[in-house]
Each structure stands twice: as C-alpha cells, then as structure tokens.
Write a protein that holds these residues in place. Structure first.
Motif, PDB file in Angstrom:
ATOM      1  N   ARG A 197      -5.443  -3.373  42.193  1.00 44.46           N
ATOM      2  CA  ARG A 197      -5.728  -2.782  43.354  1.00 44.46           C
ATOM      3  C   ARG A 197      -6.991  -3.146  44.277  1.00 44.46           C
ATOM      4  NH1 ARG A 197      -4.746   3.712  44.637  1.00 44.46           N
ATOM      5  NH2 ARG A 197      -5.122   3.437  46.869  1.00 44.46           N
ATOM      6  N   ASN A 199      -9.130  -5.449  43.622  1.00 44.64           N
ATOM      7  CA  ASN A 199      -9.247  -6.950  43.862  1.00 44.64           C
ATOM      8  C   ASN A 199      -8.406  -7.320  45.218  1.00 44.64           C
ATOM      9  OD1 ASN A 199     -11.148  -8.367  42.015  1.00 44.64           O
ATOM     10  ND2 ASN A 199      -9.921  -7.549  40.535  1.00 44.64           N
ATOM     11  N   ILE A 200      -7.385  -6.677  45.332  1.00 41.94           N
ATOM     12  CA  ILE A 200      -6.546  -7.000  46.485  1.00 41.94           C
ATOM     13  C   ILE A 200      -7.278  -6.603  47.804  1.00 41.94           C
ATOM     14  CG2 ILE A 200      -4.471  -6.323  47.960  1.00 41.94           C
ATOM     15  CD1 ILE A 200      -3.023  -6.379  45.011  1.00 41.94           C
ATOM     16  N   LYS A 201      -7.731  -5.434  47.660  1.00 40.41           N
ATOM     17  CA  LYS A 201      -8.675  -4.907  48.619  1.00 40.41           C
ATOM     18  C   LYS A 201      -9.728  -5.779  49.190  1.00 40.41           C
ATOM     19  CE  LYS A 201      -8.753   0.062  48.544  1.00 40.41           C
ATOM     20  NZ  LYS A 201      -9.429   1.537  48.270  1.00 40.41           N
ATOM     21  N   SER A 204      -8.101  -8.818  50.689  1.00 38.75           N
ATOM     22  CA  SER A 204      -7.577  -8.516  51.988  1.00 38.75           C
ATOM     23  C   SER A 204      -8.736  -8.577  53.196  1.00 38.75           C
ATOM     24  CB  SER A 204      -6.315  -7.447  51.900  1.00 38.75           C
ATOM     25  OG  SER A 204      -5.425  -7.735  50.997  1.00 38.75           O
TER      26      SER A 204
END
Length: 330
Positions: A197, A199-201, A204
């Motif tokens: 989660r 790392n996705i932030k 993005s």
C-alpha cells in the motif's frame, strides 16, 4: 560504521506549577481557540514514571536521558540518577525566545542542549516502550531509521496543526527538487519494507513535481543534531519566526521538518514504522489492553480531550511495569 552513543530527550511540563502558570498568563493570547488547544497540551496525566520504567526495561543501551522542562520536575524523580540530565529551557534556548510555551520552539532548539549526543531519540511524554528494542531500531550506520512515504496533506479543519503541516512541506519544496530526490535515492522511496500500500502511494504521487505531504507515525523519532544545525543554517527566518511565537501559531513549523529533510537527502535507513509501534488515545477502551501487547515495540497514548480511561491505563501500566526505575526515588 558502528552506532555511536544514543541519547533520549523527553520534554515535559507541570501544568499546575503556579510559577509557570503566572508566566503563561502574562503572555497568553486573547484567543479561546488557541488557549483551549494549549491547555490540553499542558495537562499531566500521571503516566510519566511509566515512560522511564519502560525505557529502563526495554532500552538499557541508551546513553543518557535529557529531561527538558520549564524548571520544575516531578517530586518522585531521582535527581541523583547518573543517566538523568535535567535541562531547563534557559539552559539551551536563546534568550530572545524565552519564556516560551510553544512546544515547537522548545523542540526546534534541542540540538543546542549542552552535552547531547549527535544521535538522539525524541520522546513526547505520552510515548512509551512496550517491548525490547535495540539501537538499530532507531539508527543504523549513523543514519536514522524512517519510513519515507508520500501522502496528500488535507486540512479537515482550521486547527493550527494543519497549518504547521503545510508549512513543513513548504520548507522541503523550497529547498529540494522532488524529482532529483527520488531519482538519487530510488530504493529508499520504493522499498519492500514499506509494504504494498505504501509503495503504491509513493509510485502514484511520483508524477507530481512537488511534495504534497508525508505519512507520519506519532511515535518516538530518531534525529541527528547535525540535521537540526543544517536546517537552521539554511532556513533561519522560518525557524526564527516560529521560535519567537510564545504559543503554537499558524505560521510555525515543527520538528517533523527535520525528518522530511532527511527523506529528501536520502539520509536515512528504510523501516516500517507501522510494524514498530501503535497510536491510541486515553478515550479508547482498548488503550489499556495495548500496554501488554507483544506485537509492537512502541506506543503513544494521546490525550484527545475525550472521555478518559486513565484509571484503567494506570492499572495496566502498574501490572506491566510494577518495579520502580532508577529514575525514581526509592
């Protein structure tokens, strides 16, 4: 490089001290909003001795504890403890900022404390250790351990806190190019330790040219005195203006700027703070249960102004840490 000595700094205030109250009354702003906000921050919830007990049991490797106050201290404190260093505001804060009732002013000047090691961990008085730690929980090879995760700072209210968070980000964007920061330290922004989660932030939000904010864990934080000195040297005006405010103000920055500065420089070791500690409040029914938790090493019990379960919390701490520490009178 082996870790050098590591100190702990704890800031505390006795909100019932008549001398302190008289000084506070002289400078208190004519604002119910700020006054009520600050009054809550100055409340003593009687948990401080458990902080000292938790450090002694779970971090025997700590060098010294610097206990920073207006000049007062709890009657139970053992002033003869060799590892305890009492520090008054007047001992390290420049005269032009005194007296101060602004926690930001106090913390932003911690690097001036005489004798303080370059590596230190800052504790609010509502932070505690739950289980055994080692120095590498906080520092590795001379660098602090952080979780550099981008986030979007959204102010849900007109609370002074959100203004300060935005001010912190302004300082970082003024001094650093985000694209260059991420390019030069890619593996510290995209790191398996952070989890999917987070790392996705980071992935993005990488497309934006400026930092919009950071995810923050309200837990004990490692810092370097040298970082404080650098930030002061390069951003004197904003720090000076913060420290001139007797109470927390909308134009303040906080010590979290020092942490963000390390993010931008890549001067840190990646860690997952979500796995390290947990945040709760005195108004939570589960607060007392967390004190016996074996999963986390660190705990924050914040006074959020709600209905308090302080009696249950104290009872849980007495069961968890029944033995007096060397920091207490016998």
């Amino acid at each position: 490089m082996e870790n050098k000595k590591i100190d702990i700094v704890i800031t505390w205030v006795d909100g019932s001290d008549p001398v302190w109250l008289r000084e506070k009354a002289k400078y208190s702003p004519d604002s119910k909003q700020v006054g009520s906000f600050e009054d809550k921050r100055f409340k003593d919830n009687s948990l401080l001795k458990y902080l000292f007990r938790s450090i002694e049991e779970n971090a025997p490797w700590v060098n010294n504890i610097y206990f920073v106050t207006f000049g007062h201290y709890p009657e139970w404190l053992n002033l003869d403890c060799p590892k305890l260093k009492l520090v008054k505001h007047a001992d390290f804060i420049p005269k032009e900022y005194l007296p101060t009732f602004n926690s930001n002013s106090i913390i932003l000047n911690l690097h001036r404390i005489p004798g303080l090691e370059d590596q230190f961990i800052y504790f609010n008085d509502d932070f505690f250790m739950l289980n055994k730690t080692d120095s590498k929980t906080f520092f590795k090879n001379g660098k602090p351990c952080y979780m550099a995760v981008e986030d979007i700072t959204i102010a849900p209210s007109d609370d002074v806190f959100w203004y300060m968070m935005l001010n912190n980000i302004r300082v970082i964007n003024k001094n650093f190019d985000k694209k260059a920061c991420k390019k030069h330290n890619h593996c510290k922004w995209i790191n398996l330790k952070y989890g999917l989660r987070n790392n996705i932030k980071n992935i993005s939000l990488s497309k934006f040219n400026k930092f919009a904010g950071f995810y923050d864990s309200h837990l004990p934080s490692p810092y370097l005195k040298s970082t404080f000195e650098e930030v002061w040297n390069k951003n004197f005006d904003v720090l000076n203006n913060t420290c001139l405010n007797k109470f927390r103000s909308n134009n303040d920055i906080t010590e979290w700027t020092m942490k963000y500065w390390c993010y931008a420089q890549g001067n840190f070791n990646p860690i997952n703070t979500d796995k390290l500690g947990v945040y709760t409040s005195e108004s939570s029914k589960n607060a007392a249960k967390l004190i016996s938790n074996k999963k986390y090493k660190l705990l924050c019990i914040n006074d959020d102004g709600g209905n308090s379960y302080i009696d249950e919390i104290i009872n849980a701490f007495e069961k968890r840490y029944p033995k007096k520490s060397a920091y207490e009178k016998k």
